[in-house]
Design an enzyme around this catalytic site. Sequence first.
Site, mmCIF file in Angstrom:
data_model
loop_
_atom_site.group_PDB
_atom_site.id
_atom_site.type_symbol
_atom_site.label_atom_id
_atom_site.label_comp_id
_atom_site.label_asym_id
_atom_site.label_seq_id
_atom_site.Cartn_x
_atom_site.Cartn_y
_atom_site.Cartn_z
ATOM 1 N N ASP A 30 46.378 -6.454 66.643
ATOM 2 C CA ASP A 30 44.964 -6.417 66.267
ATOM 3 C C ASP A 30 44.404 -7.844 66.314
ATOM 4 O O ASP A 30 45.060 -8.793 65.877
ATOM 5 C CB ASP A 30 44.817 -5.829 64.857
ATOM 6 C CG ASP A 30 43.395 -5.409 64.557
ATOM 7 O OD1 ASP A 30 43.143 -4.199 64.419
ATOM 8 O OD2 ASP A 30 42.515 -6.296 64.466
ATOM 9 N N ASN A 87 41.399 5.785 61.479
ATOM 10 C CA ASN A 87 40.055 6.076 61.011
ATOM 11 C C ASN A 87 39.398 7.069 61.958
ATOM 12 O O ASN A 87 39.599 7.015 63.169
ATOM 13 C CB ASN A 87 39.220 4.784 60.944
ATOM 14 C CG ASN A 87 39.688 3.867 59.829
ATOM 15 O OD1 ASN A 87 39.935 4.317 58.715
ATOM 16 N ND2 ASN A 87 39.822 2.582 60.129
ATOM 17 N N HIS A 98 37.937 5.020 70.200
ATOM 18 C CA HIS A 98 39.099 5.400 71.023
ATOM 19 C C HIS A 98 40.256 5.532 70.040
ATOM 20 O O HIS A 98 40.559 4.569 69.311
ATOM 21 C CB HIS A 98 39.367 4.318 72.080
ATOM 22 C CG HIS A 98 40.508 4.612 73.005
ATOM 23 N ND1 HIS A 98 40.387 4.627 74.387
ATOM 24 C CD2 HIS A 98 41.817 4.901 72.744
ATOM 25 C CE1 HIS A 98 41.568 4.895 74.929
ATOM 26 N NE2 HIS A 98 42.465 5.064 73.947
ATOM 27 N N HIS A 100 43.210 5.383 67.711
ATOM 28 C CA HIS A 100 44.222 4.341 67.521
ATOM 29 C C HIS A 100 44.841 4.482 66.147
ATOM 30 O O HIS A 100 44.175 4.860 65.182
ATOM 31 C CB HIS A 100 43.632 2.939 67.705
ATOM 32 C CG HIS A 100 42.392 2.660 66.890
ATOM 33 N ND1 HIS A 100 41.154 3.127 67.262
ATOM 34 C CD2 HIS A 100 42.209 1.972 65.740
ATOM 35 C CE1 HIS A 100 40.257 2.728 66.371
ATOM 36 N NE2 HIS A 100 40.868 2.038 65.419
ATOM 37 N N HIS A 102 46.707 2.225 63.279
ATOM 38 C CA HIS A 102 47.017 0.884 62.790
ATOM 39 C C HIS A 102 48.413 0.918 62.180
ATOM 40 O O HIS A 102 48.687 1.761 61.311
ATOM 41 C CB HIS A 102 46.050 0.460 61.678
ATOM 42 C CG HIS A 102 44.604 0.377 62.058
ATOM 43 N ND1 HIS A 102 43.936 -0.817 62.201
ATOM 44 C CD2 HIS A 102 43.677 1.340 62.305
ATOM 45 C CE1 HIS A 102 42.666 -0.592 62.504
ATOM 46 N NE2 HIS A 102 42.482 0.718 62.571
HETATM 47 P P1 5GP Z 1 38.796 0.775 63.394
HETATM 48 O O1 5GP Z 1 37.888 0.170 62.358
HETATM 49 O O2 5GP Z 1 38.026 1.381 64.547
HETATM 50 O O3 5GP Z 1 39.815 1.726 62.812
HETATM 51 O O4 5GP Z 1 39.667 -0.406 63.945
HETATM 52 C C1 5GP Z 1 39.327 -1.153 65.069
HETATM 53 C C2 5GP Z 1 40.269 -2.337 65.110
HETATM 54 O O5 5GP Z 1 40.195 -2.925 66.386
HETATM 55 C C3 5GP Z 1 39.909 -3.437 64.092
HETATM 56 O O6 5GP Z 1 41.021 -3.668 63.220
HETATM 57 C C4 5GP Z 1 39.596 -4.656 64.968
HETATM 58 O O7 5GP Z 1 40.047 -5.864 64.408
HETATM 59 C C5 5GP Z 1 40.300 -4.310 66.268
HETATM 60 N N1 5GP Z 1 39.677 -4.882 67.455
HETATM 61 C C6 5GP Z 1 38.344 -4.875 67.751
HETATM 62 N N2 5GP Z 1 38.129 -5.461 68.941
HETATM 63 C C7 5GP Z 1 39.349 -5.854 69.399
HETATM 64 C C8 5GP Z 1 39.777 -6.530 70.588
HETATM 65 O O8 5GP Z 1 38.992 -6.887 71.470
HETATM 66 N N3 5GP Z 1 41.099 -6.767 70.732
HETATM 67 C C9 5GP Z 1 42.000 -6.392 69.769
HETATM 68 N N4 5GP Z 1 43.293 -6.691 70.006
HETATM 69 N N5 5GP Z 1 41.649 -5.754 68.638
HETATM 70 C C10 5GP Z 1 40.334 -5.485 68.452
HETATM 71 ZN ZN ZN Z 2 38.681 4.682 75.545
#
Ligand code: 5GP
Ligand code: ZN
Length: 117
Positions: A30, A87, A98, A100, A102
Amino acid sequence: MENCLFCKIARHEIPSTIVYEDEDIIAFNDINPVAPIHILIIPKKHMVSTNDITPDDVDLIGRMFTVIKTLAAEKGISETGYRVITNCGPDSGQEVAHLHFHLIGGRTLGRLVSSQP
Ligand code: 5GP
Ligand code: ZN
């Protein structure tokens, strides 16, 4: 999907620190880690969230958890413990549309759910 951030990472169009990759799954650090170990595990095919999982994806999702288990072992947090979070949608604060998971560990994590509603 053309303009999806994580599809672009899966296609290697945007750089990331990849820690695992096979034909269907990719895992990378991340960019804004909340703990010493914070890895995102994604399917290469575009799916928005758990809402998009179908019976056809049972094998894929199972393999993603095998990847999570293996990464936890490689990072040395199998025994100290870790958390797996996904999430889904606005109330969860999902930022990237998309699917994912964590994988978070390497420090003591606070309680995820308080006793208060
Ligand atoms: P969400 O809030 O959608 O569950 O988590 C998205 C995660 O993607 C966040 O923890 C954020 O730090 C990570 N993230 C966002 N943009 C990028 C990126 O460009 N590269 C990487 N490696 N992680 C990203
Ligand atoms: Zn996608």
